[in-house]
Design an enzyme around this catalytic site. Structure first.
Site, short mmCIF file in Angstrom:
data_model
loop_
_atom_site.label_atom_id
_atom_site.label_comp_id
_atom_site.label_asym_id
_atom_site.label_seq_id
_atom_site.Cartn_x
_atom_site.Cartn_y
_atom_site.Cartn_z
N ASP A 12 11.32 4.03 -2.68
CA ASP A 12 10.49 4.29 -1.52
C ASP A 12 10.79 5.74 -1.12
O ASP A 12 11.80 6.31 -1.54
CB ASP A 12 10.83 3.33 -0.39
N ASP A 14 10.02 7.56 2.52
CA ASP A 14 10.48 7.75 3.90
C ASP A 14 11.59 6.75 4.23
O ASP A 14 11.42 5.55 4.09
CB ASP A 14 9.32 7.58 4.88
N ASN A 56 3.97 3.83 1.04
CA ASN A 56 2.82 3.65 1.93
C ASN A 56 2.64 4.93 2.72
O ASN A 56 3.60 5.43 3.32
CB ASN A 56 3.07 2.50 2.92
N CYS A 102 -6.42 -3.48 1.31
CA CYS A 102 -6.20 -3.10 -0.09
C CYS A 102 -5.08 -3.94 -0.69
O CYS A 102 -4.37 -4.64 0.02
CB CYS A 102 -5.85 -1.62 -0.17
N ARG A 139 9.38 -4.93 3.09
CA ARG A 139 8.13 -4.81 2.34
C ARG A 139 8.31 -4.00 1.06
O ARG A 139 7.64 -4.28 0.06
CB ARG A 139 7.02 -4.24 3.21
#
Length: 190
Positions: A12, A14, A56, A102, A139
């Site tokens: 990931d 951030d 994301n 999405c 997530r």
């Protein structure tokens, strides 16, 4: 290029590589690397690992920053990594907000499917079996384990809050930060 699962790591962005912000990281000036994260990436590269980012980035859909701003942030990361001997092999991101429905917004596995298509033969139900997925939120981990990746939580960013909730996927390994994860990989403890 096809890689063995033992040489691919998914990160990931951030909260793992750079500081996270409640108001979104919106510019290269706001993109600030976490202590030791870039050095960790360089160490992993030098040991033969290729690193893919899955992130994301709903700030795009919300109008907080543009695609050019995002590219500028990533160019800054690349520029800071280069003198350390590090690089990111690929960056996958979801530009959508929750309301778009999405399948690429984590925790859904769309970004992981794209990564599997690029790096592996994706015929398997679990094409990322054994590939570490490193994140600071539930997530992030859920998206990876959907395709067989091995979950690793870092306690930077939202990691401590995620750990406190106690809902981690079975087998999740916990690391203080990205450097601690990299050291565990290099010591073959993951």
């Amino acid at each position: 290029m096809s890689l063995s699962s033992s040489k691919l790591i998914i990160l990931d962005r951030d909260g793992v590589i750079n500081e996270d912000r409640d108001d979104y990281v919106k510019s290269a000036d706001e993109w600030v690397p976490l202590p030791g994260s870039l050095e960790a990436i360089a160490l992993l590269n030098q040991a033969g690992y290729q690193l893919a980012i899955a992130s994301n980035q709903s700030g795009l859909a919300r109008g907080f920053f543009t695609i050019n701003d995002l590219h500028t942030m990533h160019a800054k990361m690349d520029k800071l990594l280069k003198p350390l001997g590090g690089h990111i092999d690929s960056i996958f991101f979801c530009p959508h907000a929750d309301s778009h429905g999405c399948d690429c917004r984590k925790p859904l596995p769309g970004l992981m499917k794209e990564i599997a298509l690029r790096y592996k033969k994706a015929e398997s139900v679990t094409p990322l079996l054994g590939v570490p997925i490193v994140g600071d939120s539930l997530r992030d981990l859920q998206a990876g384990i959907a395709l067989g990746a091995t979950p690793h939580l870092v306690l930077t960013g939202k990691g401590e809050k995620t750990l406190a909730k106690g809902t981690l996927p079975e087998g999740t390994k916990i690391h203080a930060d990205l450097m601690a994860f990299a050291q565990a990989v290099l010591e073959d403890k993951v």
